[in-house]
Design a protein around this motif. Structure first.
Motif, PDB file in Angstrom:
ATOM      1  N   MET A 142       0.839  -1.193   0.000  1.00 23.60           N
ATOM      2  CA  MET A 142       0.000   0.000   0.000  1.00 23.60           C
ATOM      3  C   MET A 142       0.881   1.252   0.000  1.00 23.60           C
ATOM      4  SD  MET A 142      -3.312   0.723   2.388  1.00 23.60           S
ATOM      5  CE  MET A 142      -4.062   2.366   2.431  1.00 23.60           C
ATOM      6  N   PHE A 143       2.065   1.144   0.589  1.00 21.50           N
ATOM      7  CA  PHE A 143       2.977   2.295   0.634  1.00 21.50           C
ATOM      8  C   PHE A 143       3.621   2.548  -0.725  1.00 21.50           C
ATOM      9  CE2 PHE A 143       7.387   3.852   1.474  1.00 21.50           C
ATOM     10  CZ  PHE A 143       7.058   5.130   1.902  1.00 21.50           C
ATOM     11  N   GLY A 144       3.920   1.494  -1.472  1.00 23.08           N
ATOM     12  CA  GLY A 144       4.563   1.718  -2.762  1.00 23.08           C
ATOM     13  C   GLY A 144       4.835   0.438  -3.519  1.00 23.08           C
ATOM     14  N   PRO A 145       5.352   0.565  -4.735  1.00 18.20           N
ATOM     15  CA  PRO A 145       5.562  -0.600  -5.597  1.00 18.20           C
ATOM     16  C   PRO A 145       6.925  -1.278  -5.408  1.00 18.20           C
ATOM     17  CG  PRO A 145       6.001   1.391  -6.844  1.00 18.20           C
ATOM     18  CD  PRO A 145       5.628   1.833  -5.452  1.00 18.20           C
ATOM     19  N   TRP A 170      15.339  -1.371   0.146  1.00 19.66           N
ATOM     20  CA  TRP A 170      15.100  -0.019  -0.358  1.00 19.66           C
ATOM     21  C   TRP A 170      16.325   0.426  -1.148  1.00 19.66           C
ATOM     22  CZ3 TRP A 170      10.218   1.329   0.408  1.00 19.66           C
ATOM     23  CH2 TRP A 170       9.531   0.781   1.502  1.00 19.66           C
ATOM     24  N   PRO A 171      16.218   0.764  -2.418  1.00 13.38           N
ATOM     25  CA  PRO A 171      17.397   1.192  -3.178  1.00 13.38           C
ATOM     26  C   PRO A 171      17.916   2.536  -2.689  1.00 13.38           C
ATOM     27  CG  PRO A 171      15.400   1.465  -4.503  1.00 13.38           C
ATOM     28  CD  PRO A 171      14.990   0.800  -3.231  1.00 13.38           C
ATOM     29  N   ASP A 172      17.021   3.396  -2.224  1.00 13.14           N
ATOM     30  CA  ASP A 172      17.379   4.694  -1.648  1.00 13.14           C
ATOM     31  C   ASP A 172      16.143   5.169  -0.887  1.00 13.14           C
ATOM     32  OD1 ASP A 172      15.530   5.868  -3.532  1.00 13.14           O
ATOM     33  OD2 ASP A 172      17.099   5.666  -5.044  1.00 13.14           O
ATOM     34  N   GLU A 173      16.163   6.436  -0.470  1.00 12.17           N
ATOM     35  CA  GLU A 173      15.028   6.929   0.327  1.00 12.17           C
ATOM     36  C   GLU A 173      14.113   7.828  -0.495  1.00 12.17           C
ATOM     37  OE1 GLU A 173      15.873   7.702   4.430  1.00 12.17           O
ATOM     38  OE2 GLU A 173      16.512   5.606   4.332  1.00 12.17           O
ATOM     39  N   GLU A 174      14.172   7.686  -1.800  1.00  9.18           N
ATOM     40  CA  GLU A 174      13.420   8.616  -2.645  1.00  9.18           C
ATOM     41  C   GLU A 174      11.913   8.388  -2.625  1.00  9.18           C
ATOM     42  OE1 GLU A 174      14.326   9.468  -6.797  1.00  9.18           O
ATOM     43  OE2 GLU A 174      16.411   9.744  -6.180  1.00  9.18           O
ATOM     44  N   TRP A 175      11.508   7.116  -2.640  1.00  5.68           N
ATOM     45  CA  TRP A 175      10.061   6.833  -2.644  1.00  5.68           C
ATOM     46  C   TRP A 175       9.439   7.247  -1.320  1.00  5.68           C
ATOM     47  CZ3 TRP A 175       6.449   5.710  -6.167  1.00  5.68           C
ATOM     48  CH2 TRP A 175       5.193   5.352  -5.690  1.00  5.68           C
ATOM     49  N   HIS A 195       9.945  -5.894   5.757  1.00  7.46           N
ATOM     50  CA  HIS A 195      11.060  -6.703   6.258  1.00  7.46           C
ATOM     51  C   HIS A 195      12.380  -5.943   6.211  1.00  7.46           C
ATOM     52  CE1 HIS A 195       8.645 -10.287   6.631  1.00  7.46           C
ATOM     53  NE2 HIS A 195       8.198 -10.132   5.398  1.00  7.46           N
ATOM     54  N   HIS A 196      12.360  -4.732   5.616  1.00  6.48           N
ATOM     55  CA  HIS A 196      13.609  -4.022   5.331  1.00  6.48           C
ATOM     56  C   HIS A 196      13.638  -2.683   6.053  1.00  6.48           C
ATOM     57  CE1 HIS A 196      14.482  -7.070   2.337  1.00  6.48           C
ATOM     58  NE2 HIS A 196      13.216  -6.967   1.968  1.00  6.48           N
ATOM     59  N   PRO A 197      14.572  -2.501   6.991  1.00  8.55           N
ATOM     60  CA  PRO A 197      14.615  -1.287   7.803  1.00  8.55           C
ATOM     61  C   PRO A 197      14.796  -0.034   6.953  1.00  8.55           C
ATOM     62  CG  PRO A 197      16.171  -2.934   8.634  1.00  8.55           C
ATOM     63  CD  PRO A 197      15.659  -3.434   7.327  1.00  8.55           C
ATOM     64  N   ARG A 198      14.205   1.036   7.437  1.00  6.55           N
ATOM     65  CA  ARG A 198      14.368   2.330   6.776  1.00  6.55           C
ATOM     66  C   ARG A 198      14.072   3.402   7.828  1.00  6.55           C
ATOM     67  NH1 ARG A 198      11.126   4.590   1.349  1.00  6.55           N
ATOM     68  NH2 ARG A 198      11.497   6.793   1.841  1.00  6.55           N
ATOM     69  N   ASP A 199      14.775   4.556   7.706  1.00  7.52           N
ATOM     70  CA  ASP A 199      14.545   5.630   8.664  1.00  7.52           C
ATOM     71  C   ASP A 199      13.180   6.276   8.446  1.00  7.52           C
ATOM     72  OD1 ASP A 199      16.983   5.229   9.814  1.00  7.52           O
ATOM     73  OD2 ASP A 199      18.010   6.774   8.632  1.00  7.52           O
ATOM     74  N   ALA A 200      12.590   6.710   9.532  1.00  7.11           N
ATOM     75  CA  ALA A 200      11.328   7.450   9.455  1.00  7.11           C
ATOM     76  C   ALA A 200      11.557   8.793   8.768  1.00  7.11           C
ATOM     77  CB  ALA A 200      10.771   7.661  10.853  1.00  7.11           C
ATOM     78  N   PHE A 201      10.469   9.337   8.195  1.00  5.09           N
ATOM     79  CA  PHE A 201      10.550  10.682   7.618  1.00  5.09           C
ATOM     80  C   PHE A 201       9.207  11.386   7.796  1.00  5.09           C
ATOM     81  CE2 PHE A 201       9.211   7.892   4.148  1.00  5.09           C
ATOM     82  CZ  PHE A 201       8.147   8.577   3.595  1.00  5.09           C
ATOM     83  N   GLU A 202       9.272  12.706   7.700  1.00  4.53           N
ATOM     84  CA  GLU A 202       8.039  13.499   7.832  1.00  4.53           C
ATOM     85  C   GLU A 202       7.704  14.173   6.525  1.00  4.53           C
ATOM     86  OE1 GLU A 202       7.650  16.193  11.095  1.00  4.53           O
ATOM     87  OE2 GLU A 202       8.634  14.805  12.492  1.00  4.53           O
ATOM     88  N   LEU A 203       6.412  14.347   6.277  1.00  8.28           N
ATOM     89  CA  LEU A 203       5.939  15.151   5.148  1.00  8.28           C
ATOM     90  C   LEU A 203       5.056  16.264   5.714  1.00  8.28           C
ATOM     91  CD1 LEU A 203       5.147  12.353   2.519  1.00  8.28           C
ATOM     92  CD2 LEU A 203       7.123  13.898   2.553  1.00  8.28           C
ATOM     93  N   GLU A 204       4.420  17.000   4.839  1.00 10.29           N
ATOM     94  CA  GLU A 204       3.574  18.099   5.302  1.00 10.29           C
ATOM     95  C   GLU A 204       2.293  17.590   5.955  1.00 10.29           C
ATOM     96  OE1 GLU A 204       2.869  20.580   1.877  1.00 10.29           O
ATOM     97  OE2 GLU A 204       5.007  20.613   1.379  1.00 10.29           O
ATOM     98  N   PHE A 223       8.824   2.843   9.750  1.00 12.43           N
ATOM     99  CA  PHE A 223       8.944   1.514   9.164  1.00 12.43           C
ATOM    100  C   PHE A 223       9.169   0.490  10.267  1.00 12.43           C
ATOM    101  CE2 PHE A 223       9.696   4.767   6.143  1.00 12.43           C
ATOM    102  CZ  PHE A 223       8.988   4.340   5.037  1.00 12.43           C
ATOM    103  N   VAL A 224       8.294  -0.503  10.280  1.00  8.98           N
ATOM    104  CA  VAL A 224       8.278  -1.478  11.369  1.00  8.98           C
ATOM    105  C   VAL A 224       8.668  -2.840  10.802  1.00  8.98           C
ATOM    106  CG1 VAL A 224       6.850  -2.596  13.122  1.00  8.98           C
ATOM    107  CG2 VAL A 224       6.428  -0.195  12.515  1.00  8.98           C
TER     108      VAL A 224
END
Lengths: 213, 213
Positions: free
Chosen positions: A79-82, A87-92, A111-120, A127-128
């Motif tokens: 649901m978050f993305g394709p 994660w190849p990078d943090e762009e998506w 299953h793949h860790p990624r740092d949290a980010f904020e949007l508007e 990411f859990v």
């Protein structure tokens, strides 16, 4: 009493997305037709910052209730993305642009860790990797006195199987998709006790509310 | 205007029978629970010659309407009995005893020819090896000004795929069976145009009527 809840639209044959989901076609072939009823509602326009347009009937009330009082969202990676795998990078940053319609923290199961980010607009993505129980617990703590909404077929199935979903509004539209992703699948016979608590017949969609226990 | 119609009960997850159907357990594991609502209705008692007992509410009306004005029935071989492949003899005469509840000719779809036979109460069984179109045509001719009822998952799917089903009442009970035989399965995305024409909320079951075109 805050709830863990979901509102999900399915076809007569039980599919919440058509076959061959892709970046170009996130709802799968034919899947757009599932959501035509929702796109027309005033609550949908407001959620997407398009002001005061849209219908205001029974289906609008159902959608409005599903969206109100949200303190956190839990969704699956589909649901978050394709993107699948590492994660190849943090762009998506999701399908929803700079100001997603959630306006609360979103917990993405992966299953793949990624740092949290904020949007508007009060949106943040977390990411859990520790599974559905941890994601729901984090979302409930964040939501406090408000509700947690759950989205995505696999995530919903995991939430039901873990006994963590309190209520689901199944919106049924009278179309046959033939194949795709079913909402009620991969569940044990005793996955939940279910009670039908409300029936609302909108102009284009039938909304069935179930309490799970 | 006579119709080709069906009334079928499914679980929330879309199953019309549980897993592991057998002679001892024709509705599959857990499948009995699908039909508890029906067993309680006065129309069911009357259909099975048990006189004047049973409930007389909204669900009774639905069941009564489904059973009334029947001129012929079309069913699959699984609904007729547990025997697969060639008929070993002519002993098996269906699940329903000497006086089945149909009281009209029944057309059984099968790959294996067998002679027709009659039972009490106006019941007769005819075996059709030429496919769904031939079975429905024979049943409509027999029924004349009355309706044709269709039963069994595969037979219903074939009838829908052939564009021959006019109306289906989908009765949904709020249980999860987890696996088994789904009603809406093996259908193309464009198998039928569907319109929801009636919603009846009974005490234990929700009855949704669809017109197919």
């Amino acid at each position: 009493m805050p709830k863990v809840k979901a509102q999900i639209t399915i076809s007569l044959d039980g599919y919440m997305a058509g076959p061959n989901q892709s970046a170009e076609n996130p709802l799968g072939e034919g899947g757009e037709a599932l959501h035509e009823w929702a796109f027309k509602q005033a609550a949908f326009s407001e959620m997407h910052g398009r002001g005061n347009e849209g219908e205001r009937g029974l289906s609008d009330d159902v959608l409005r209730t599903a969206l109100e009082n949200l303190g956190a969202v839990v969704m699956g990676r589909n649901m978050f993305g394709p993107i699948r795998g590492e994660w190849p990078d943090e762009e998506w940053k999701g399908w929803w642009g700079d100001d997603p319609p959630f306006h609360c923290p979103v917990y993405v199961l992966t299953h793949h860790p990624r740092d949290a980010f904020e949007l508007e607009g009060g949106n943040s993505f977390h990411f859990v990797t520790e599974g559905i129980e941890v994601a729901i617990a984090a979302a409930k703590e964040e939501a406090a006195e408000r509700d947690v909404a759950v989205g995505g077929a696999s995530t919903l199935q995991q939430t039901i199987a873990a006994g963590l979903l309190d209520e689901i509004v199944v919106t049924q539209v009278p179309i046959l998709l033939g194949s795709g992703e079913r909402l009620f699948d991969h569940l044990a016979a005793d996955a939940a006790e279910v009670e039908l608590t409300d029936v609302v017949r909108g102009a284009e969609a039938l909304h069935l509310t179930y309490r799970l226990g």
